[in-house]
Design an enzyme around this catalytic site. Sequence first.
Site, PDB file in Angstrom:
ATOM      1  N   CYS A 178     -14.078   2.006 -14.814  1.00 30.54           N
ATOM      2  CA  CYS A 178     -14.491   3.393 -14.597  1.00 30.54           C
ATOM      3  C   CYS A 178     -13.251   4.282 -14.537  1.00 30.54           C
ATOM      4  CB  CYS A 178     -15.305   3.482 -13.300  1.00 30.54           C
ATOM      5  SG  CYS A 178     -16.314   4.971 -13.159  1.00 30.54           S
TER       6      CYS A 178
ATOM      7  N   GLU B 118       0.816  -1.210   0.000  1.00 29.75           N
ATOM      8  CA  GLU B 118       0.000   0.000   0.000  1.00 29.75           C
ATOM      9  C   GLU B 118       0.854   1.266   0.000  1.00 29.75           C
ATOM     10  OE1 GLU B 118      -2.991   0.210  -0.676  1.00 29.75           O
ATOM     11  OE2 GLU B 118      -3.516  -1.895  -0.527  1.00 29.75           O
TER      12      GLU B 118
ATOM     13  N   CYS C 206     -19.548  -1.753 -18.694  1.00 34.62           N
ATOM     14  CA  CYS C 206     -19.858  -1.556 -17.280  1.00 34.62           C
ATOM     15  C   CYS C 206     -21.144  -2.289 -16.892  1.00 34.62           C
ATOM     16  CB  CYS C 206     -20.004  -0.066 -16.985  1.00 34.62           C
ATOM     17  SG  CYS C 206     -20.472   0.277 -15.272  1.00 34.62           S
TER      18      CYS C 206
ATOM     19  N   TYR D  95      -6.670   6.277   4.153  1.00 30.26           N
ATOM     20  CA  TYR D  95      -6.789   5.269   3.104  1.00 30.26           C
ATOM     21  C   TYR D  95      -6.016   3.999   3.466  1.00 30.26           C
ATOM     22  CZ  TYR D  95      -5.641   2.268  -0.624  1.00 30.26           C
ATOM     23  OH  TYR D  95      -5.439   1.118  -1.316  1.00 30.26           O
TER      24      TYR D  95
ATOM     25  N   ASP E   3      -9.808   6.010  -2.117  1.00 31.89           N
ATOM     26  CA  ASP E   3      -8.636   6.441  -2.886  1.00 31.89           C
ATOM     27  C   ASP E   3      -9.131   7.136  -4.150  1.00 31.89           C
ATOM     28  OD1 ASP E   3      -9.602   4.359  -4.428  1.00 31.89           O
ATOM     29  OD2 ASP E   3      -7.604   3.741  -5.057  1.00 31.89           O
TER      30      ASP E   3
ATOM     31  N   GLN F  66      -0.136   6.951  -4.857  1.00 34.97           N
ATOM     32  CA  GLN F  66       0.108   7.832  -6.001  1.00 34.97           C
ATOM     33  C   GLN F  66       0.959   7.159  -7.071  1.00 34.97           C
ATOM     34  OE1 GLN F  66      -1.214  11.401  -6.165  1.00 34.97           O
ATOM     35  NE2 GLN F  66      -2.461   9.885  -5.144  1.00 34.97           N
ATOM     36  N   THR F  67       0.853   5.853  -7.162  1.00 30.20           N
ATOM     37  CA  THR F  67       1.714   5.093  -8.058  1.00 30.20           C
ATOM     38  C   THR F  67       0.895   4.013  -8.743  1.00 30.20           C
ATOM     39  OG1 THR F  67       3.582   5.474  -6.578  1.00 30.20           O
ATOM     40  CG2 THR F  67       3.816   3.682  -8.158  1.00 30.20           C
TER      41      THR F  67
ATOM     42  N   GLY G 219       9.996   7.718  -6.630  1.00 29.77           N
ATOM     43  CA  GLY G 219       9.487   9.038  -6.271  1.00 29.77           C
ATOM     44  C   GLY G 219       8.848   9.112  -4.903  1.00 29.77           C
TER      45      GLY G 219
END
Length: 345
Positions: free
Chosen positions: A189, A34, A199, A117, A135, A39-40, A78
């Site tokens: 989505c 996690e 969907c 999160y 998230d 952001q990855t 990063g």
Amino acid sequence: MVHFQETLISWYLIHKRDLPWRETRDPYKIWLSEIILQQTRVVQGTSYYLKFINEFPTVKDLSESSEQKILSLWQGLGYYSRARNLHAAAKEIIKNNEGVFPSNYNDLLKLKGVGPYTAAAISSFSFNEAKAVVDGNVFRVLSRIYDISTPINSSQGVKDFQELAQSILNKSDPATHNQAIMEFGALVCTPKAPKCNKCPMTLECSSFKNDTIKMRPVKIRKGTVRSRFFIYKVFYNSPEKLLFLKKRKAKDIWQNLYDFDHQEFTKKELFDEHIQTFQNEKHTVSLSHKLTHQHIMAFFVLCPTIKKKINKELVPVKINELKTYPIPTLIKKYLEQEPEIPNSV
DNA sequence: AACCCGGGGGG
DNA sequence: CCCCCAGGGTT
């Protein structure tokens, strides 16, 4: 509501990806995955996860590592504070908790680098605690299904989406539900060009009905990109194959990583002017490096030296030891294209 | 609430 | 070029 949950989980069981951290309920491994995935993208983080699990099979192994080694393994991913916090949290767990991983949302939240999160993810995946994850995927999916225009990065939006996510959580199987809604956001989505034709929930999707899919989610735009200008002096002892690195200690990008002796300019004019003074140098390299909030122009000048020591700030590093020093991607790119410093990375 | 922190990929 | 990604910490 119940139908929504069932549709989601049915979709997930058929379409879920086979990901390494889904083979375990070990909170240490879940936690590691996690943090890496914050952001990855999954495709970017997976090899790092496998590297870390291989190098540090337990939280104790991680806690006994040096920060430098952890940053070196993290190199290129990063947001390096994640790696520093990871190490700090591992040491906390060993010191304060005798190596037993925290097993509920509130205790997990106390760990450095673990926010709402990540605490929800670990507590639900590992311990089946009924906490909804929120998230980027969840924001997007819920903003569309319920056609919500509240900005997802406003404090009201964060509060509203958190409550909504919790209210629709499948309390009997929160682990599967949480993974399912994120996987659905990642595969169907999607941010751009969502696959509404594939969907299973278009009939209950308000923004599909209202034709507002493209407008969801609403997000408040952030500030401008800062321009920075670096001139690097790369001291290199060719006979000894020594490169002089400098540790970045400021609260700035790349904290605790290594680059070279440098000077920063705020204005392009002064930067260009200063570069002119190196116009007779043979080994110079110009690179631009784009980060989310910064655009860096870097100019490198090779400075040959026969010294083995310059000053206490500059660390002499043998070329073949360079991989044990974490360096920013910008520096890696430079080393890859300066022929006078061969086989360094 | 606003800002800071990387690097890469999709469209 | 712009936006987003299994977000969190600091001010």
